[in-house]
Design an enzyme around this catalytic site. Sequence first.
Site, PDB file in Angstrom:
ATOM      1  N   ARG A  34       0.816  -1.216   0.000  1.00  8.48           N
ATOM      2  CA  ARG A  34       0.000   0.000   0.000  1.00  8.48           C
ATOM      3  C   ARG A  34       0.848   1.265   0.000  1.00  8.48           C
ATOM      4  NH1 ARG A  34      -4.090  -1.962   4.484  1.00  8.48           N
ATOM      5  NH2 ARG A  34      -5.116  -3.626   3.356  1.00  8.48           N
ATOM      6  N   ARG A  38      -3.696   6.152   0.036  1.00 14.16           N
ATOM      7  CA  ARG A  38      -4.277   7.251   0.805  1.00 14.16           C
ATOM      8  C   ARG A  38      -3.309   8.015   1.678  1.00 14.16           C
ATOM      9  NH1 ARG A  38      -9.112   3.902   3.352  1.00 14.16           N
ATOM     10  NH2 ARG A  38      -7.421   2.381   3.356  1.00 14.16           N
ATOM     11  N   ARG A  47      -7.226  10.999  -7.286  1.00 14.03           N
ATOM     12  CA  ARG A  47      -8.369  10.102  -7.131  1.00 14.03           C
ATOM     13  C   ARG A  47      -9.669  10.847  -6.838  1.00 14.03           C
ATOM     14  NH1 ARG A  47      -9.186   5.304  -4.626  1.00 14.03           N
ATOM     15  NH2 ARG A  47     -11.351   5.942  -4.906  1.00 14.03           N
ATOM     16  N   ASP A  83      -6.795  -3.684  -7.205  1.00  7.37           N
ATOM     17  CA  ASP A  83      -7.502  -4.193  -6.037  1.00  7.37           C
ATOM     18  C   ASP A  83      -7.738  -5.675  -6.265  1.00  7.37           C
ATOM     19  OD1 ASP A  83     -10.181  -4.911  -4.488  1.00  7.37           O
ATOM     20  OD2 ASP A  83      -9.296  -3.161  -3.532  1.00  7.37           O
ATOM     21  N   TYR A 158     -14.565 -13.328   0.188  1.00  5.53           N
ATOM     22  CA  TYR A 158     -15.382 -12.174  -0.213  1.00  5.53           C
ATOM     23  C   TYR A 158     -16.629 -12.623  -0.964  1.00  5.53           C
ATOM     24  CZ  TYR A 158     -12.219  -8.332   1.040  1.00  5.53           C
ATOM     25  OH  TYR A 158     -11.474  -7.415   1.733  1.00  5.53           O
TER      26      TYR A 158
END
Length: 351
Positions: A34, A38, A47, A83, A158
Site C-alpha cells: 500500500r 491514501r 483520485r 484491487d 469475499y
Amino acid sequence: MSANQTPPSATYESAFLKACRREPVPHTPVWFMRQAGRSLPEYRKVREGVPMLESCMRPELVTEITLQPVRRHGVDAAIYFSDIVVPLKAIGIDLDIKPGVGPVVEKPIRTRADLAQLRDLTPEDVSYVTEAIGLLTAELGATPLIGFAGAPFTLASYLVEGGPSRTYENAKAMMYGDPELWADLLDRLADITAAFLKVQIEAGASAVQLFDSWAGALAPVDYRRSVMAASAKVLDAVAGYGVPRIHFGVGTGELLGLMGEAGADVVGVDYRVSLDEAARRVGPGKALQGNLDPTVLFAGTDAVEAKTREVLETAKGLEGHVFNLGHGVMPSTDPDALTRLVEYVHTRTAR
C-alpha cells in the site's frame, strides 16, 4: 529460470530482484505494501471524485498512482495499483468497493449453481492492465514492477460472505460442510487468478505477489487440506516465467512453512513473527519479506530507526531479505516517515 527465458536486462540486476533470488545485494531493497494510496496527498488529489474500481481501469491513472511512491520515497520496486477484486469485476461479478466498507458482492456464491458466475478471465477482459503496465515499464526503467493478485481463499471469502467479515462463518461453513463445492470454487478462482497474473507478467511485471489477506483465519490443518492446493496452482501456473513469486498473508505465523511450500520464492512475513523465527518455520531455499510493524511509523524517527535496526538484525542470517512493513501502509501515515525509512535502510545496509 527456464532455458527459454531471457531476463529483462533493465531490472534483472536491481537490488530487489537480486534479493528475491537470494543473491548478494548492494543494499537491502525496500518497498511497502500500500505504498501507493491514501497516505499520499498527491494520490488523494488524482483520485478525487473517481470511484476505486474505476481508478483501477484507467491506464494513465494507474500509471500515475503506481509511480507516485517511487518518485517520492525512492523505493526499490513499484507495486501495480489495483484491487484484489478487479479480476472478479472483469469477468462480470456484480460487486462494488464501498468507501469505508470494502468490496461488497451483490449475489454471494452459496450454491453450486452460483459457480456459473465465474467464467474464465481472458487478456481482453483486462486490456487496461496490459496498457497500464506498458506505460509503467517505459517510465520505471531499471525499477522493477511487482504484479498483484488476491489468493483464491481470500477471493472466495469475499464472494461467499458477500463482503468483508471478521468470522468468515459462511465461507468456513462451506469449507467444512460442502468440501467438494468449496474445492471447485477455489479451483476456479485459482484459474482466474493465474490468468490475471499471466497478463501482468506478459505485459512486463518483473515479480508477482499473491495476497492471501485472510488466510490467517485458518488453522494449518485446514489450510493444508482446503486451501493450499489452490494457491499452489496459481503459483505453479506462473513458475515458467522465471519471475519471483511472493506469497503474503496477515496473521499467518502458523502457516509460514505451508505458504512457502505452496510454491513461493519469497515468503512475506507480518509483524507478529520475527524474521529469524520465520526463517526457521519456512526452511531453506526461500527469501523473506518484511516485517516492520506499520504502526511504528507513528512513533517518531528515533523509535522507527530503533525498530528498523531490530528487523535488520533478525534478518542478518537470511538467504535473501526484502524490507517491507508487516502489513500495508496506514492511511494516516506521514509520507515523510516512509521516505526517511527508505533512506535509513539503504544507508544502514549499504555493502
